[in-house]
Design an enzyme around this catalytic site. Structure first.
Site, PDB file in Angstrom:
ATOM      1  N   THR A   1      34.505  33.835  42.072  1.00 39.17           N
ATOM      2  CA  THR A   1      35.234  33.113  41.144  1.00 39.17           C
ATOM      3  C   THR A   1      36.836  33.815  41.327  1.00 39.17           C
ATOM      4  O   THR A   1      36.740  34.910  41.449  1.00 39.17           O
ATOM      5  CB  THR A   1      34.952  32.775  39.883  1.00 39.17           C
ATOM      6  OG1 THR A   1      34.860  34.113  39.133  1.00 39.17           O
ATOM      7  CG2 THR A   1      33.686  32.246  39.665  1.00 39.17           C
ATOM      8  N   ASP A   2      37.668  32.895  41.175  1.00 42.44           N
ATOM      9  CA  ASP A   2      39.081  33.692  40.711  1.00 42.44           C
ATOM     10  C   ASP A   2      38.640  34.252  39.255  1.00 42.44           C
ATOM     11  O   ASP A   2      37.714  33.927  38.734  1.00 42.44           O
ATOM     12  CB  ASP A   2      40.184  32.793  40.738  1.00 42.44           C
ATOM     13  CG  ASP A   2      41.523  33.490  40.933  1.00 42.44           C
ATOM     14  OD1 ASP A   2      41.610  34.607  40.645  1.00 42.44           O
ATOM     15  OD2 ASP A   2      42.684  32.798  41.297  1.00 42.44           O
ATOM     16  N   TRP A   3      39.543  35.151  39.035  1.00 42.53           N
ATOM     17  CA  TRP A   3      39.194  36.002  37.608  1.00 42.53           C
ATOM     18  C   TRP A   3      39.441  34.915  36.425  1.00 42.53           C
ATOM     19  O   TRP A   3      40.155  34.625  36.127  1.00 42.53           O
ATOM     20  CB  TRP A   3      40.192  37.053  37.584  1.00 42.53           C
ATOM     21  CG  TRP A   3      39.769  38.510  38.042  1.00 42.53           C
ATOM     22  CD1 TRP A   3      39.738  39.795  37.720  1.00 42.53           C
ATOM     23  CD2 TRP A   3      39.060  38.518  39.489  1.00 42.53           C
ATOM     24  NE1 TRP A   3      39.248  40.640  38.613  1.00 42.53           N
ATOM     25  CE2 TRP A   3      38.500  40.062  39.664  1.00 42.53           C
ATOM     26  CE3 TRP A   3      38.674  37.690  40.509  1.00 42.53           C
ATOM     27  CZ2 TRP A   3      38.102  40.497  40.713  1.00 42.53           C
ATOM     28  CZ3 TRP A   3      38.189  38.227  41.595  1.00 42.53           C
ATOM     29  CH2 TRP A   3      37.876  39.548  41.819  1.00 42.53           C
TER      30      TRP A   3
ATOM     31  N   ALA B   1      37.490  32.020  36.437  1.00 39.91           N
ATOM     32  CA  ALA B   1      37.841  30.516  36.775  1.00 39.91           C
ATOM     33  C   ALA B   1      36.319  29.940  36.547  1.00 39.91           C
ATOM     34  O   ALA B   1      36.214  28.736  36.669  1.00 39.91           O
ATOM     35  CB  ALA B   1      38.030  30.753  38.378  1.00 39.91           C
TER      36      ALA B   1
END
Length: 804
Positions: free
Chosen positions: A235-237, A239
């Site tokens: 995941t993006d941070w 997300a």
């Protein structure tokens, strides 16, 4: 070596692990680390931001990752290096990045960023490669291969359709299937097939109704099943929307890892069987493989020559600069004449973008230093101060006075840090008034004006007709100052070409009116007509077209030929052309190949880039440039069969200097797969067949014909959920106090730095609670739900949850 090379060893370890030990590897340990397991000799590994340099956080620095980082080489940003059209150069940069990662004990560099440039004002365009997915894919694959050649992992981001900064953490991108496959996912497909990136980073946003981190279509059906992807999805941070769907549908690891209730959620998911044991094993196995690769990387004896990396950064910057205009051959500069340099960017350069990609350069030069190094005397005037947006009369007059006393003026101008950044989009293509007026007033005094533009994305040029030359340096990295002087003086012959169109006005962009104008939904009404695909097809005049760039020498093309004229939809052909340097100096030419379908039932762009080669030529030298075109060069995505399809009929192959400057053409005949039905929208969506040069305008019914049923675009503030934003909470009495507290903390902990403050204050109002929890160890999912209970008028439920 690839991760798969460690599979046997990793599987032996996996078989001895408990469910909880496996689940631990599916959640980050903290902001930058994956978990260790000492029992199996698996060390903690670190990931860190890129993508144009190593941004490894100092120990004890902020959780948000916006402050201190170790010194590293700051290479030119992707908007710059994309203009090199040089895949070998990208591979070299990748190798250097990999070496610095090994030196700093970093396992994964979070890059490259390959999101499509849908609008010229996206705040993060400086970090992205191109408006053309083929170019983005090829350049992206090369830098991934370079980094991974050093046994360092990569993270190709942001998957998918994160094309704006406004409300990016929750906005729903409504993209029709064909545009999705041809424009927004094609670069990811190319990179997966040509480089097998270690990880792919899921974006924050929704795509057609579901969060990217929960999308089985993106992760399993497409990437793994169709493209053959073997790596991890991360995941993006912040997300992750919820663990159940994400891990079930293909996610491997959530970042960051705070708080630890996530491990419990994964274990519970396996025990309750909504996450399969097989899925858990697959995720844990990949993380173990990555850790084993990291251990290997630390024992390979890689040398990291920082001086050589600085030299590479300088060469990369020079190779990437685009000479947009050069009237009267004012460049290269005649250094026997009196030269004036105006603009504070000559001594305080804008050399990179703002946000999570901001590098702490171990060395930094300026153009002023470059002139001194070259032994060239210059007269200097400030013109404006850094981040000064309005003209200062005394500085303007001093600049005018200097301009009147010299033969040639070089003005350094562009976009300050506060104008473009991660976290917010621009609202205009304008440069600051202080820069525009400076150029206008100086060019009224001196007719020999050269403008050097330091910008991460296209800008308006109201003064263009009054200056003789424009050199686009983009954001050229830590050695961009001397590289700029190399090009201005002719030490390096410019060979950059635009990887994006420079339109005349923002209103000319095909997505205008449907970009960053709604917090909740974004309709991609232009479908495939982004960038040059619109401008070229509609005949829309632009300042500078895709692929444009001048040289100090001249090139001629001849003898275009193909290995076959009659093709079937399964054939691959070779196309060759001879290129000659007809000038007096060494130079490099970017040979561009485009394909046009002569007649079609489906709407198509006038032409599409399907090949490019950069060739170096001495004066009088001729070389043959060869392209290989497989069936994908002629295919479009057919929504009737949910696959690629090659139509029968004639195709014209163009060899061009830019998308508007065709020099040779060759027609081939294709026997297509005519048993397949071609989508025909001529009755239901006629505007897509003849896009207007007066702006891309289609009716709702036409967009629905191409997209499908358009969702009811309405959002209710209540009930409050984990996806409620801090800005929405601020509309309540208690929420306003929480919001003001958050803003106050941000302004206190962040450095007194204009672009950082603006980025944070722009992001916070649109930040959902699920993302805001990142820096708070006590903010478990249960705590977020309890907070929502309070705002929804259920305090008893909230108390019960807090007790739990």
């Amino acid at each position: 070596m690839a991760l798969k090379d460690y599979e046997k060893q990793a599987r032996e370890i996996l078989e001895k692990m408990t469910t909880r030990e496996k689940a631990t590897f599916c959640v980050g340990k903290d902001f930058w680390h994956f978990h260790s397991n000492e029992l199996f000799d698996l060390p903690e590994i670190m990931v860190t931001d890129g993508p144009h340099g190593l941004r490894k956080q100092e120990e004890g620095s902020d959780n948000l990752g916006l402050i201190d980082s170790v010194p590293a080489t700051c290479f030119p940003t992707a908007s710059a290096t994309a203009a090199s059209f040089d895949t070998d150069l990208m591979y070299e940069i990748g190798q250097a990045l990999g070496e610095e990662c090994v030196k700093e004990h970093v396992a994964v560099l979070l890059g490259p960023a390959v999101n499509h440039k849908r609008s010229p004002i996206c705040g993060r365009n400086f970090e992205y490669i191109s408006e053309d997915p083929y170019l983005s894919g090829k350049m992206g694959a090369s830098i991934v291969n370079g980094i991974q050649s050093k046994k360092v992992g990569t993270s190709v981001k942001h998957y998918a359709c994160n094309n704006q900064e406004k409300a990016r953490m929750r906005n729903d991108s409504l993209v029709d299937e064909r545009a999705l496959m041809e424009i927004y996912l094609k670069q990811f497909e190319i990179i997966v097939k040509e480089s097998q990136p270690t990880t792919i980073m899921n974006s924050y946003n929704k795509l057609n109704g579901e969060y990217a981190s929960e999308s089985k279509f993106l992760m399993e059906d497409l990437a793994r099943e169709k493209w053959g992807y073997e790596g991890l999805f991360v995941t993006d941070w912040g997300a992750l929307n919820g663990p159940a769907y994400s891990y079930k549908n293909g996610l491997d690891i959530e970042m960051p890892g705070l708080p630890q209730d996530r491990i419990d959620a994964v274990v519970e998911g396996v025990e309750k069987r909504y996450i399969s044991e097989e899925r858990l094993n697959d995720s844990a196995l990949k993380v173990i493989e990555l850790i084993l690769q990291y251990k290997d990387s630390q024992n390979q004896g890689v040398k990291c020559d920082m001086k050589a990396h600085a030299e590479l950064a300088r060469r990369a910057a020079a190779e990437s600069m685009v000479l947009l205009k050069n009237n009267s051959k004012i460049l290269p500069l005649d250094t026997t004449k009196k030269i004036g340099v105006i603009g504070s960017m000559a001594v305080a350069p804008r050399y990179q973008g703002a946000g999570s990609s901001k590098i702490n350069p171990f060395v930094l030069d300026t153009a002023a230093e470059g002139f001194r190094e070259a032994g060239i005397h210059i007269e200097y005037s400030e013109g404006y101060k850094p981040n000064e947006t309005e003209p200062n009369e005394s500085r303007m007059k001093r600049a005018e006075a200097l301009a009147a006393q010299v033969d040639t003026v070089v003005i350094f101008a562009g976009l300050p840090d506060s104008f473009e950044s991660e976290g917010f989009d621009r609202t205009t293509m304008d440069m600051p008034n202080s820069h525009n007026e400076l150029i206008a007033r100086v060019s009224a005094v001196n007719k020999n004006v050269v403008v050097v533009l330091q910008t991460g994305s296209p800008v308006k040029m109201p003064w263009l007709g009054n200056v003789k030359a424009v050199l686009l340096s983009y954001l050229s990295g830590c050695q961009g100052g001397k590289a700029t002087v190399d090009v201005l003086t002719g030490k390096v012959n410019p060979s950059g070409r635009l990887a994006e169109t420079f339109p005349r006005e923002l209103k000319d962009a095909p997505c205008e009116g449907h970009f960053a104008n709604d917090k909740y939904y974004t309709q991609y009404v232009e479908s495939i007509y982004t960038g040059y695909r619109y401008y070229d097809t509609a005949g829309k005049k632009v300042n500078y077209p895709f692929g444009h760039g001048l040289s100090y020498t001249t090139f001629e093309y001849s003898n275009l030929r193909a290995s076959s004229y009659d093709l079937t939809y399964k054939d691959t052909i070779t196309v060759s052309v001879d290129v000659t340097n007809t000038g007096n100096v060494f130079g490099k030419e970017v040979v561009q190949l485009y394909v046009h379908k002569n007649e079609s039932k489906i709407f198509r762009a006038e032409k599409e880039l399907k090949g490019f080669k950069k060739v170096a030529l001495n004066p009088g030298e001729t070389k043959t440039v060869e392209f290989t075109l497989d069936p994908s060069a002629f295919a479009y995505y057919n929504v009737n069969i949910h696959d690629w399809h090659v139509e029968g009929g004639d195709y014209t192959i163009y060899i061009a200097k830019d998308v508007n400057n065709v020099v040779l053409d060759y027609v081939v005949h294709m026997k297509g797969n005519d048993a397949v039905s071609v989508p025909d929208y001529r009755a239901t969506a006629p505007s897509y067949y003849a896009p207007s040069k007066d702006g891309f305008n289609v009716s709702d019914d036409e967009f629905a014909a191409v997209y499908g049923k358009i969702p009811y675009m309405h959002h209710e503030l209540k009930p409050f959920t984990r996806n409620t934003t801090l800005g929405e909470l601020a509309e309540t009495k208690i929420g306003s106090k929480i919001y003001n507290t958050a803003m106050g903390i941000a302004t206190k902990v962040l450095p007194e730095d204009n672009e950082v403050i603006r980025m944070a204050t722009a992001m916070i109002p649109d930040m959902p609670l699920r993302v805001a929890r990142m820096g708070l160890t006590i903010m478990t999912d249960n705590a977020i739900t309890a907070l929502c209970d309070v705002f929804n008028g259920n305090p008893k439920k909230a108390i019960s949850r807090f007790i739990k």
